[in-house]
Design a protein around this motif. Structure first.
Motif, PDB file in Angstrom:
ATOM      1  N   HIS A 165      -2.510  41.939  73.898  1.00 13.18           N
ATOM      2  CA  HIS A 165      -1.995  42.917  72.947  1.00 13.18           C
ATOM      3  C   HIS A 165      -2.323  42.459  71.524  1.00 13.18           C
ATOM      4  N   ARG A 166      -2.820  43.373  70.699  1.00  9.77           N
ATOM      5  CA  ARG A 166      -3.207  43.048  69.328  1.00  9.77           C
ATOM      6  C   ARG A 166      -2.252  43.712  68.337  1.00  9.77           C
ATOM      7  N   ARG A 167      -2.004  43.012  67.235  1.00  7.07           N
ATOM      8  CA  ARG A 167      -1.178  43.557  66.167  1.00  7.07           C
ATOM      9  C   ARG A 167      -1.581  42.872  64.856  1.00  7.07           C
ATOM     10  N   PRO A 168      -1.203  43.432  63.696  1.00  3.87           N
ATOM     11  CA  PRO A 168      -1.652  42.869  62.422  1.00  3.87           C
ATOM     12  C   PRO A 168      -0.767  41.778  61.839  1.00  3.87           C
ATOM     13  N   ASP A 169       0.463  41.639  62.369  1.00  6.90           N
ATOM     14  CA  ASP A 169       1.354  40.631  61.784  1.00  6.90           C
ATOM     15  C   ASP A 169       2.260  40.051  62.859  1.00  6.90           C
ATOM     16  N   LEU A 170       3.265  39.287  62.427  1.00  8.40           N
ATOM     17  CA  LEU A 170       4.118  38.526  63.342  1.00  8.40           C
ATOM     18  C   LEU A 170       5.422  39.267  63.577  1.00  8.40           C
ATOM     19  N   ASP A 171       5.620  39.758  64.810  1.00  8.93           N
ATOM     20  CA  ASP A 171       6.873  40.424  65.123  1.00  8.93           C
ATOM     21  C   ASP A 171       7.918  39.372  65.504  1.00  8.93           C
ATOM     22  N   PRO A 172       9.180  39.763  65.726  1.00 12.49           N
ATOM     23  CA  PRO A 172      10.222  38.769  66.014  1.00 12.49           C
ATOM     24  C   PRO A 172       9.929  37.888  67.221  1.00 12.49           C
ATOM     25  N   ALA A 173       9.347  38.442  68.281  1.00 11.35           N
ATOM     26  CA  ALA A 173       9.048  37.619  69.456  1.00 11.35           C
ATOM     27  C   ALA A 173       7.984  36.568  69.130  1.00 11.35           C
ATOM     28  N   VAL A 174       6.983  36.965  68.366  1.00 12.63           N
ATOM     29  CA  VAL A 174       5.941  36.013  67.968  1.00 12.63           C
ATOM     30  C   VAL A 174       6.523  34.936  67.053  1.00 12.63           C
ATOM     31  N   LEU A 175       7.377  35.330  66.127  1.00 11.58           N
ATOM     32  CA  LEU A 175       8.010  34.359  65.238  1.00 11.58           C
ATOM     33  C   LEU A 175       8.828  33.338  66.022  1.00 11.58           C
ATOM     34  N   ALA A 176       9.506  33.785  67.075  1.00  7.15           N
ATOM     35  CA  ALA A 176      10.281  32.860  67.906  1.00  7.15           C
ATOM     36  C   ALA A 176       9.374  31.860  68.600  1.00  7.15           C
ATOM     37  N   THR A 177       8.220  32.321  69.088  1.00  9.51           N
ATOM     38  CA  THR A 177       7.257  31.415  69.719  1.00  9.51           C
ATOM     39  C   THR A 177       6.758  30.380  68.728  1.00  9.51           C
ATOM     40  N   ILE A 178       6.479  30.809  67.516  1.00 12.46           N
ATOM     41  CA  ILE A 178       5.951  29.907  66.490  1.00 12.46           C
ATOM     42  C   ILE A 178       6.963  28.821  66.147  1.00 12.46           C
ATOM     43  N   GLY A 189       0.257  18.661  66.525  1.00 10.92           N
ATOM     44  CA  GLY A 189       1.509  18.525  67.260  1.00 10.92           C
ATOM     45  C   GLY A 189       2.612  17.999  66.370  1.00 10.92           C
ATOM     46  N   GLY A 190       3.848  18.228  66.788  1.00 10.15           N
ATOM     47  CA  GLY A 190       5.019  17.756  66.048  1.00 10.15           C
ATOM     48  C   GLY A 190       6.273  18.238  66.738  1.00 10.15           C
ATOM     49  N   ASN A 191       7.410  17.927  66.166  1.00  9.82           N
ATOM     50  CA  ASN A 191       8.660  18.446  66.715  1.00  9.82           C
ATOM     51  C   ASN A 191       8.769  19.940  66.446  1.00  9.82           C
ATOM     52  N   PRO A 192       9.449  20.692  67.329  1.00  9.62           N
ATOM     53  CA  PRO A 192       9.627  22.125  67.066  1.00  9.62           C
ATOM     54  C   PRO A 192      10.145  22.355  65.643  1.00  9.62           C
ATOM     55  N   GLY A 193       9.548  23.304  64.963  1.00  9.36           N
ATOM     56  CA  GLY A 193       9.856  23.558  63.561  1.00  9.36           C
ATOM     57  C   GLY A 193       8.794  23.033  62.622  1.00  9.36           C
ATOM     58  N   PHE A 194       7.874  22.185  63.137  1.00  4.03           N
ATOM     59  CA  PHE A 194       6.841  21.666  62.244  1.00  4.03           C
ATOM     60  C   PHE A 194       5.875  22.772  61.822  1.00  4.03           C
ATOM     61  N   LEU A 195       5.728  23.809  62.646  1.00  3.06           N
ATOM     62  CA  LEU A 195       4.957  24.992  62.282  1.00  3.06           C
ATOM     63  C   LEU A 195       5.961  26.027  61.776  1.00  3.06           C
ATOM     64  N   GLN A 196       5.907  26.301  60.485  1.00  2.00           N
ATOM     65  CA  GLN A 196       6.898  27.166  59.851  1.00  2.00           C
ATOM     66  C   GLN A 196       6.357  28.573  59.630  1.00  2.00           C
ATOM     67  N   ALA A 197       7.194  29.559  59.870  1.00  2.00           N
ATOM     68  CA  ALA A 197       6.889  30.943  59.515  1.00  2.00           C
ATOM     69  C   ALA A 197       7.569  31.228  58.183  1.00  2.00           C
ATOM     70  N   ILE A 198       6.773  31.294  57.127  1.00  4.44           N
ATOM     71  CA  ILE A 198       7.312  31.561  55.791  1.00  4.44           C
ATOM     72  C   ILE A 198       7.590  33.050  55.630  1.00  4.44           C
ATOM     73  N   SER A 199       6.750  33.878  56.245  1.00  2.00           N
ATOM     74  CA  SER A 199       6.938  35.329  56.236  1.00  2.00           C
ATOM     75  C   SER A 199       6.237  35.890  57.477  1.00  2.00           C
ATOM     76  N   ARG A 200       6.146  37.197  57.563  1.00  5.64           N
ATOM     77  CA  ARG A 200       5.481  37.826  58.723  1.00  5.64           C
ATOM     78  C   ARG A 200       3.966  37.699  58.669  1.00  5.64           C
ATOM     79  N   THR A 201       3.432  37.188  57.571  1.00  4.11           N
ATOM     80  CA  THR A 201       1.980  37.003  57.472  1.00  4.11           C
ATOM     81  C   THR A 201       1.590  35.617  56.976  1.00  4.11           C
ATOM     82  N   LEU A 202       2.548  34.718  56.776  1.00  4.92           N
ATOM     83  CA  LEU A 202       2.230  33.397  56.230  1.00  4.92           C
ATOM     84  C   LEU A 202       2.890  32.296  57.048  1.00  4.92           C
ATOM     85  N   LEU A 203       2.074  31.354  57.516  1.00  5.18           N
ATOM     86  CA  LEU A 203       2.553  30.170  58.215  1.00  5.18           C
ATOM     87  C   LEU A 203       2.230  28.932  57.379  1.00  5.18           C
ATOM     88  N   ARG A 204       2.981  27.874  57.632  1.00  7.73           N
ATOM     89  CA  ARG A 204       2.713  26.587  56.970  1.00  7.73           C
ATOM     90  C   ARG A 204       2.955  25.470  57.956  1.00  7.73           C
TER      91      ARG A 204
END
Length: 300
Positions: free
Chosen positions: A156-169, A192-207
């Motif tokens: 499934h394709r989409r342009p941004d991060l929905d709530p389910a995708v954000l939870a996975t991240i 790799g890192g502990n959960p939370g090391f990949l941050q969702a700053i917004s629906r289109t920005l990760l850090r």
């Protein structure tokens, strides 16, 4: 090995040029016996490639041990290829640069192979150009528990991060990044890192934090010159995958650095591909003892 200008720039900026020159001597063009044996034992590989539209993606291939095997010192055969709806499937219908990483979570081992892939029967033939191992840091240990070689569900394709995708991240302890150098050669690497090391700053920005590694800065060097890149986040429980493509920049503002980081990477998402299930299932993780504490995610 000869580093390109982006790699050299990051090595100098990080004060690690001398170390990189030493470590770079371990990169070779052929597959030694130990590398061939390691690849033959793997159940999955992650490939990096550039799609026809220029987007860079990371994709996962799976199979029983032996589905990847060396035909000779410069040739790796893979008995499968990406599904037709995978973002890199079209790129691999002809000869194309690829990056490949093999990760063995149960033994905290990994190695990378970069080269040229071309169709070979139902799979791929890869002519190797760079072959090297990476250290075990930041790899979460987990054991394989099942393999179900059934056709995967549609992507499934989409342009941004929905709530389910954000939870996975925000739950992820592992992801893979695909990047390319100025000549278009692809590379796949692990983070790799502990959960939370990949941050969702917004629906289109990760850090994410850039932790210390082998000092060659092959991924960051690529991003300096070619910001387009792709991420793959595996769901170890269901076998599903989350693929993202976009652009990345190195953030040198210390205020953004997580504990233990030497910089931050900001990733702007342009497209998302989700696949809820896949053939491999893995057991619970044992975090790497090398992991620094994670920063608290700021999800909006």
């Amino acid at each position: 090995m000869l580093f390109h200008p982006g790699e050299l720039a990051v090595q100098r900026a990080m004060g690690q040029a001398e170390t990189a020159e030493h470590v770079g001597r371990s990169v070779r063009t052929d597959l030694p016996a130990v590398a061939a044996d390691f690849l033959a034992a793997q159940r999955f590989l992650v490939l990096a490639a550039t799609a026809p539209d220029g987007a860079v993606w990371a994709s996962m291939l799976t199979g029983p041990p032996g589905f990847a095997h060396a035909a000779d010192e410069r040739t790796l055969l893979i008995d499968t290829r990406p599904d037709p709806d995978d973002p890199i499937a079209a790129a691999l219908t002809t000869a194309a640069p690829i990056g490949l990483i093999a990760l063995q979570p149960q033994r905290r081992r990994r190695m990378r192979v970069n080269g040229i892939a071309e169709p070979h029967g139902p799979g791929l033939r890869i002519t190797t150009e760079q072959v090297y191992s990476n250290c075990p840091k930041y790899i979460a240990r987990r054991d394989p528990i099942a393999h179900h070689p059934t056709p995967p569900p549609p992507a499934h394709r989409r342009p941004d991060l929905d709530p389910a995708v954000l939870a996975t991240i925000t739950a992820a302890d592992t992801f893979f990044i695909a990047s390319t150098d100025p000549a278009g050669r692809a590379d796949a690497s692990h983070r790799g890192g502990n959960p939370g090391f990949l941050q969702a700053i917004s629906r289109t920005l990760l850090r994410w934090p850039d932790y210390s590694g082998n000092s060659m800065f092959m991924t960051l060097g690529n991003l300096v010159t070619q910001p387009r890149c792709g991420l793959l986040i595996p769901d170890w429980t269901t076998g599903g995958t989350l693929q993202l493509t976009g652009t990345a920049t190195i953030n040198t503002d210390p205020a953004t650095f997580a504990p233990g980081a030497q910089s931050s990477i900001d990733f702007t998402v342009t497209e998302v591909v989700t696949r809820p299930e896949g053939p491999l299932r893995w057991g619970p993780p044992e975090p790497s003892p090398a992991n620094p504490p994670s920063a608290t995610a700021n999800t909006q």
